[in-house]
Design a protein around this motif. Structure first.
Motif, mmCIF file in Angstrom:
data_model
loop_
_atom_site.group_PDB
_atom_site.id
_atom_site.type_symbol
_atom_site.label_atom_id
_atom_site.label_comp_id
_atom_site.label_asym_id
_atom_site.label_seq_id
_atom_site.Cartn_x
_atom_site.Cartn_y
_atom_site.Cartn_z
ATOM 1 N N LEU A 1 0.832 -1.208 0.000
ATOM 2 C CA LEU A 1 0.000 0.000 0.000
ATOM 3 C C LEU A 1 0.865 1.256 0.000
ATOM 4 O O LEU A 1 0.543 2.261 -0.640
ATOM 5 C CB LEU A 1 -0.917 0.000 1.215
ATOM 6 N N GLY B 1 -3.500 3.584 -6.876
ATOM 7 C CA GLY B 1 -2.690 2.939 -5.857
ATOM 8 C C GLY B 1 -2.849 3.531 -4.472
ATOM 9 O O GLY B 1 -3.343 4.637 -4.302
ATOM 10 N N GLY B 2 -2.433 2.753 -3.481
ATOM 11 C CA GLY B 2 -2.409 3.244 -2.120
ATOM 12 C C GLY B 2 -3.696 3.075 -1.335
ATOM 13 O O GLY B 2 -3.711 3.279 -0.130
ATOM 14 N N VAL B 3 -4.789 2.725 -2.023
ATOM 15 C CA VAL B 3 -6.066 2.565 -1.327
ATOM 16 C C VAL B 3 -6.693 1.242 -1.741
ATOM 17 O O VAL B 3 -6.825 0.973 -2.938
ATOM 18 C CB VAL B 3 -7.042 3.715 -1.675
ATOM 19 N N GLY C 1 0.947 4.281 -2.660
ATOM 20 C CA GLY C 1 0.633 5.627 -2.178
ATOM 21 C C GLY C 1 1.688 6.630 -2.580
ATOM 22 O O GLY C 1 1.381 7.773 -2.908
#
Lengths: 517, 313
Positions: B188, B258-260, B192
């Motif tokens: 993650l 990305g990241g979530v 992010g």
């Protein structure tokens, strides 16, 4: 006396949990440069966003030339002659200067762009600002200072009467700052309304005619003359408490070497770099933007690969490349651009604090012990006084100062001996600055070696024991604290041929001595 | 109060949508709420569900993988060919899964080490692997002669089909990996902000290769299970599967940048897709018309997600 052209009347804007603006009223006269100052979170950005039509106020109004005007959209604000030049410039790097200038209303006939007329109009617009670079250049190839000029020219091309600058100098060199100031003064001479948001006191006393101070969303005062107003007084009004001394420097004993750099070569450096930072010592690196300061830090840290040279931490050679190896040896980096290189904006405060250290909290190197993880994060939040509603809060919602503390806190759960800090207080308000300085001193007292890159002269002179000066990718001098003055540093940092620029730089900074002491 | 509601919506929004949808279809669609239909529904989403687990990792790290559909077809064919040639079911299954993993490693190296854009890299392997599937099978379905192999896809345990158990197992394992391990959290973090993750000492290329290798392995597993259900390896199968998987993830609130992303979100996304298809079949909606609601739902889901992410102004 006629009323000011631009008037804010009792503006109110609330966000969940915060009153960003609480009945703020003041006026800005045409043909003057009006400074707007305040700590982060004081309401400056909210005010600009209401002016430019991004936000609607909950109450109150904006008057232009006496007429009440509220803008439902940014397009409406632009049409009414309002332009805001933001810190991050809004240009398309792949397009030419001319295309950027007239983006949205290119010179055209039946959908075909009339290139000659476009370039001609762009050249005229740039000349008006005293710039003569080629309007067919791609914006991506311009310097930051030139891009800013394009942004200003764009505002003028749209017939802006009111121009607001949001911290325009934060990434400019001294020379570019001088050019910007000349342009702003020229705009003032044309009778435009200029609002200037900045953190830098010295700029305000040099450039501005009037100043408005905001604090916690409230209007503190508006001064229509800056004669006889000291920086300390303004800072006091901003912070709401006396700021007897921002830096509070005290000498510390220095121990054996913490960081030894020998003959380091790599991209961005034009000569091998060699120096030592002792345990307990704070060493500054001063130079203009582009002098290779950030590159030097990244080479030491291994974020970019060095072609030659050695780095030792506490006498042990840094072997291997990359940040992982550096962290294992006890090096840490606080990067210059917090958003781009420091934080994972979508993730929580907890995850950002444990980004590097969480491998220590896992059982069998696999499953994370969430209780230990929380305890460690909470300990950093308490120790650094990070102001956050919860550990689960996305780090994005924190103020700049608290974000910087999160990055610092990340490293305190690791076994760190040397701090590399790149512009540690950029975009951070005065209150948080002094807390960051306090932390740097505390770590130095514990025997950390600290290397601080900064383009703020008062900061370098205020907190460092020794100062390295860089110019054109090489270290040109190392001055002890006692031998360092603004004049000497600037003379060393500026290109040898640029005598005029050197004087310009001096005059930019010669008002801030009372802050540096 | 509004803050509480907002928080509730943030954390459970799509879950509520699914519950509403499920109750609605149960009431209005005849034969929907029955044990037999539930079995059929869960079986129909098994392939998408299994692959969505690792697609979640790809998306969370800021990349995606278009080659999974081809991998499913190729590994199914390969498994069938190997079983027929060697007479060993185990060898065939291992060969299929490992071949998937190998494709994943190639994707990972191309993306993480050689710096090729994930769209391009996996678009290329998607075609290469599809081609391999045709080559291995000479263009026709390869029937498997060992009945033992059919068990994997066609048996059931406690009334629940084995592929569904495998899907549930994947949900649990990868949900745990995402939330409770350094690897999951690093995934993650990379999505992010890749540069920040690198400067914080996370081994970005290694993590990415691992993510794609896992994606390949799991797609290979799904291919083997699907071949078992069909009792043959079919080189033409699973066309467009990659887009169904990505749709399910996006429905579940996984960010394409990305990241979530959360595993509960992905599960809900998979179930929403399955429920809608199932309901349309029960209502005898003609196949041609079924595409419209499928696309519509994806648009609505992304729209809801955008509303959620709107700044607090």
């Amino acid at each position: 006396m006629t009323p000011p052209y631009l008037q804010f009347e009792s503006l109110v804007k609330a966000f969940p949990g915060v009153r960003a603006l609480d009945h703020v009223s003041f006026g800005v006269a045409a043909g003057s440069i009006h400074a707007l100052i305040g700590e982060n979170g004081a309401g400056k950005s909210t005010l600009l966003k209401i002016l430019s039509g991004v936000y609607r106020p909950d109450d109150g109004r904006v008057r232009l030339g006496g007429e009440p005007r509220l803008f439902g959209s940014t397009a409406a604000a632009i049409a009414a002659g309002i332009a805001v030049i933001y810190q991050e410039l809004h240009l398309v790097p792949e397009l030419s200067v001319a295309e950027n200038l007239f983006l949205g209303h290119l010179h055209q006939r039946c959908g075909w762009v009339l290139r000659r007329r476009l370039l001609e109009a762009a050249r005229r617009q740039l000349l008006e600002l005293g710039e003569d670079f080629d309007p067919s250049t791609k914006v991506g190839r311009l310097s930051i200072g030139q891009r800013q000029m394009v942004e200003i020219a764009k505002a003028l091309a749209r017939g802006a009467k009111v121009i607001a600058f949001d911290e325009p100098t934060s990434s400019l060199s001294h020379r570019e700052v001088e050019q910007l100031f000349a342009t702003v003064r020229r705009l003032k001479g044309q009778g435009r309304v200029l609002l200037y948001v900045s953190h830098r006191m010295e700029e305000i006393s040099e450039l501005c005619d009037a100043v408005t101070v905001l604090r916690d969303g409230r209007h503190v005062e508006t001064l229509t003359s800056l004669t006889g107003v000291t920086h300390d007084r303004l800072v006091e009004r901003m912070v709401g408490r006396p700021m007897s001394d921002l830096f509070r420097y005290t000498p510390r004993p220095h121990g054996p070497p913490a960081l030894e750099v020998e003959g380091l070569e790599g991209p961005g450096l034009t000569a091998p770099a060699s120096f030592v930072v002792a345990q307990g010592e704070i060493v500054g690196v001063f130079g203009l933007v582009g002098a290779g300061r950030t590159e030097l830090l990244k080479l030491i840290y291994g974020a970019t690969r060095a072609t030659r040279g050695r780095v030792q931490v506490h006498g042990r050679l840094l072997v291997g490349h990359g940040p992982r190896a550096a962290i294992r040896r006890g090096l840490m980096l606080c990067p210059e651009d917090r958003k781009a290189e420091g934080l994972i904006p979508t993730r929580s405060v907890l995850e950002n604090l444990n980004l590097s250290g969480r491998r220590h909290f896992s059982r069998l190197g696999l499953i994370i012990d969430e209780r230990r993880e929380r305890r460690s994060a909470q300990a950093q939040v308490d120790r650094l006084e990070i102001r956050t509603p919860a550990l689960a809060e996305p780090v994005l919602h924190l103020s700049g100062g608290n974000q910087q503390k999160v990055i610092l806190g990340r490293w305190l759960s690791e076994d760190i001996r040397v701090l590399l800090m790149d512009e540690p207080t950029r975009g951070i308000d005065v209150g948080a600055k002094s807390e960051i300085y306090g932390l740097i001193y505390e770590l130095a007292r514990q025997g950390f070696g600290v290397l601080v890159v900064s383009s703020e002269l008062p900061e370098v002179l205020g907190i460092c024991d020794r100062i390295l000066v860089m110019r054109h990718g090489r270290i040109v001098a190392a001055l002890p604290r006692s031998g360092a003055t603004e004049e000497r540093l600037l003379k060393l940092a500026l290109p040898a041929s640029g005598g005029a620029a050197g004087n310009g730089g001096d005059s930019v900074k010669n008002d801030n001595r009372n802050m540096a002491v | 109060m509004t803050r509480v509601l907002k928080h509730l919506w943030d954390s459970t929004g799509m879950l509520l949508v699914f519950v509403g949808l499920f109750v609605g279809t149960s009431v209005f669609v005849p034969n929907f709420f029955s044990w037999v239909n539930m079995q059929g529904l869960s079986l129909s989403v098994a392939t998408v569900g299994i692959i969505a687990c690792t697609m979640l990792f790809c998306l969370a790290s800021g990349d995606f993988d278009l080659s999974v559909g081809s991998v499913v077809a190729m590994t199914g064919v390969l498994t069938a060919v190997v079983i027929n040639a060697s007479g060993s079911v185990l060898l065939g299954v291992v060969a299929g899964v490992c071949a998937g993993g190998l494709v994943g490693v190639v994707n990972g190296i191309a993306i993480a080490q050689l710096g090729i854009n994930a769209l391009i890299a996996t678009l290329a392997t998607m075609q290469i692997v599809r081609g391999l599937g045709f080559i291995f099978s000479k263009g026709v379905a390869v029937g498997v002669s060992q009945p033992n192999f059919y068990l994997l896809g066609n048996s059931s345990l406690g009334g629940i089909p084995t592929p569904v158990w495998i899907m549930i197992g994947c949900f649990l394992v990868f949900g745990l990996v995402l939330n409770k391990t350094t690897f999951g959290r690093n995934t993650l973090a990379i999505g992010g902000n890749r540069e920040a993750a690198r400067l914080a000492g996370i081994a970005v290329p290694r993590s990415k290769i691992t993510i794609f290798a896992l994606q390949g392995l799991i797609a290979g597993l799904a291919g083997v299970v699907l071949a078992s259900r069909m009792t043959s390896g079919q080189p033409n199968t699973a066309q467009g599967l990659e887009l169904q998987v990505i749709s399910a993830c996006v429905l579940g609130g996984v960010s394409l940048t990305g990241g979530v992303g959360t595993m509960t979100g992905v599960i809900v996304g998979v179930l929403i897709m399955g429920t809608v298809e199932n309901a349309m079949n029960l209502l005898n909606v003609p196949t041609f018309y079924q595409y419209l609601p499928r696309g519509g739902i994806l648009l609505v889901a992304v729209l809801l997600d955008r509303l959620k992410q709107r700044p607090r102004a």
